[in-house]
Every structure is written in structure tokens, then in C-alpha cells.
Write a protein that holds these residues in place. Sequence first.
Motif, PDB file in Angstrom:
ATOM      1  N   LEU A 148      -3.495  -7.914   8.468  1.00  0.00           N
ATOM      2  CA  LEU A 148      -2.374  -6.990   8.375  1.00  0.00           C
ATOM      3  C   LEU A 148      -1.540  -7.369   7.159  1.00  0.00           C
ATOM      4  O   LEU A 148      -1.264  -8.540   6.944  1.00  0.00           O
ATOM      5  CB  LEU A 148      -1.504  -7.056   9.639  1.00  0.00           C
ATOM      6  N   LYS A 149      -1.172  -6.384   6.358  1.00  0.00           N
ATOM      7  CA  LYS A 149      -0.534  -6.692   5.091  1.00  0.00           C
ATOM      8  C   LYS A 149       0.877  -7.241   5.209  1.00  0.00           C
ATOM      9  O   LYS A 149       1.332  -8.003   4.389  1.00  0.00           O
ATOM     10  CB  LYS A 149      -0.519  -5.451   4.171  1.00  0.00           C
ATOM     11  N   ASN A 150       1.608  -6.816   6.252  1.00  0.00           N
ATOM     12  CA  ASN A 150       3.004  -7.271   6.315  1.00  0.00           C
ATOM     13  C   ASN A 150       3.177  -8.493   7.206  1.00  0.00           C
ATOM     14  O   ASN A 150       4.241  -8.759   7.718  1.00  0.00           O
ATOM     15  CB  ASN A 150       3.921  -6.138   6.757  1.00  0.00           C
ATOM     16  N   LYS A 151       2.112  -9.232   7.418  1.00  0.00           N
ATOM     17  CA  LYS A 151       2.186 -10.392   8.310  1.00  0.00           C
ATOM     18  C   LYS A 151       2.867 -11.591   7.683  1.00  0.00           C
ATOM     19  O   LYS A 151       2.661 -11.833   6.508  1.00  0.00           O
ATOM     20  CB  LYS A 151       0.773 -10.793   8.721  1.00  0.00           C
TER      21      LYS A 151
END
Length: 338
Positions: free
Chosen positions: A335-338
Motif C-alpha cells: 500500500l502506497k500510503n503505509k
Amino acid sequence: MEKENAKKIVFSGIQPTGSFTLGNYIGAVRNWPLLQYEYNCIYSVVDQHALTVRQEPATLRKRTYEALAMILASGVDPEKSMVFVQSHNPVHSQLSWILACNTQFGELSRMTQFKDKSAKHPDNVNGGLFTYPILMAADILAYNAHGIPVGSDQKQHVELARNIAQRFNANYGETFVLPEPFIPAVGAKIMSLQEPTKKMSKSDENINSFILLSDDKDTIMRKFKRAVTDSDGVVKYDTENKPGVSNLMGIYKVFTGKSFEEIEKEFDGVGYGVLKEAVGTSVIEALAPVQSEYTRILSDRTYLDSVMKNGAEKAQRYSQRILDKVYRKVGFVQLKNK
Ligand code: TRP
């Protein structure tokens, strides 16, 4: 801090499946506090493993608290070591799936404990019983533990964990540390007091064959007095021909620190009654402080709950990093916003 980081990691687990015997104490839990000085230790009450055989829910819950109290009573310091309950850290089951996909059916079929347990409970040969060594591998690999203190019956499972780690590293690149079993030299195996060629076990039908950590003084002494020996009356260490006497000597050695030669001399010409009484006394004295700590800690639910909570947070924080790495390696999208 540098030095702390360089310390090797030790992981061990204990199932909350019943009362602890003297065998469990000598072979496992007693060594756990001793390892805290040399290693970064992680100790877990493995409740998920316990479900491989049917458990009464209320009993499982009660025994989970008891196992935790036992670990703490033995001298494990939750500030120094990580102490937690397995089901409180979801990383174990998550990693277990990935490892399952890297384990062969044939490897699991060769596990002697699976063969023994499925023969013993033919009405409940469930999938968990079969895949149990994978969950155990996940327990170990989720922390990149090196040293795994276990009894000799768990050696095969640690070796499987090592093989799974090696295979994963070969397929996906260096990820896991390869674990090794540590089998404690002293008292690795405490035998039944009634049939000294069999391991001491709480599931034995004859209650005189085992000592429970919850046994009181008089019970402990009575069980030692009834211990099966042999008829030649000589105190000599010889596991093959004199398993009963040798087992008593082994227990005495653990608690007094005396060598077998010293023990032979001490009981030269005095008969088994004297030996049995001395062993009983040494066990009663050694267990007394652990037993009173156990009772004290077990009655303090607030304390146990706080140890569980802190332990779960530490364990999850630590193992999540390793799981994230594994997820990346196998190709799961991050997930990119992790
Ligand atoms: N299988 C072990 C036993 O039955 C308990 C255990 C579970 C364990 N996970 C572990 C031991 C990881 C060492 C490391 O005794």
C-alpha cells in the motif's frame, strides 16, 4: 545499544495445555531466565498451537494465564525479555500462510510428533495438527531468532523451520536467519517416577509418575518415596541398567549442582530410602520460591493483563517489519500510503 543489537535472539514457546510438571520446569522454563543475560529473549504462550487438540474454552483461557504466571514466576523479567501470548500477535498466522506455501506435504508427513499424535487421537486428525510445524516455524522466523531452546522432542520441528527458511532464502533472496535448536544439557529429559524408561508426562494415568509444580510439600515427598528404582541397592548412575536411580540422581544433580560421582559417594552404602528423601527435599526447597511467586502473580490479573498488553505490542511491532519484508519479497503489492 550497539551491543544490544549484536546479541543473538532466542525464542521459545510453551503450550497452555495443562499443569506444569517438574519435567517441563527442569527441561524448559527453568532455563529461560538464565538465557536473559546472554541473549535477547522472546517467550510466548502458544495458545494457537494448543487448539490442535480439542480444548474447553474456559480452561484454555485459564491455562493461558497460568502459563504466563509460570514464565514470570520462574524469573523471566518482562522488561528485559519479550513475553506475550501468541494469538495476540496476528503476524504469526499471517507469516504461517506464506511459509505453508513453501513447505511440502511430504515434509510434514514425516514429522514423528504428527504420526504419534494422530495415532493417539484418531478421531481428530485435523489440518492444524498436520500444519502445526509451519506455525511453529512462523513463531521462530517472525523474529529472526537464532537459538531455540526446546526439549529433544521438538528438535525435528526446529530443523524443519530451518529448512523452510533456507528454501525461502534460496527462492526469494536472504530474508530469514537460520534457527538452531538448543537442547539444554542438564535435565533435558526427566523420566516418569513409576516407569523410568518413559518421559515424565502430566497426561500419564498414574499420578505418582509425575511431580506437578502445584504439588504441595507432602505430595512431592510421597511421590519420591514411591519412585520405582531397582533391587540391587547401589546408587550408581547407569541409565541403561538403572533408569529409576539414574533419573533420581539427574533431578538431584539439577538442584544441588553436585556431580554424579559426588552423588554416588554421598549415598554410598545407605540404600535408596535416603536418596529418595534427599531428592524430595532438594525439589521441595527449589520449587518453594517459584511456587509462592506463581501463586502471588496468578492472583494479580491486572498485572498479568498489563504484561500481555505490553508484550503483544512489542511482539507485533518487531515482527511486522519482518512480515513486511516477506510480503515485498513474494510480490504482494505494498500500500502506497503505509
Ligand atoms: N511446539 C512446542 C511444544 O509443543 C511449543 C512451541 C511452539 C515452540 N512454537 C515454538 C517452541 C517455537 C519453540 C519455538 O513444546
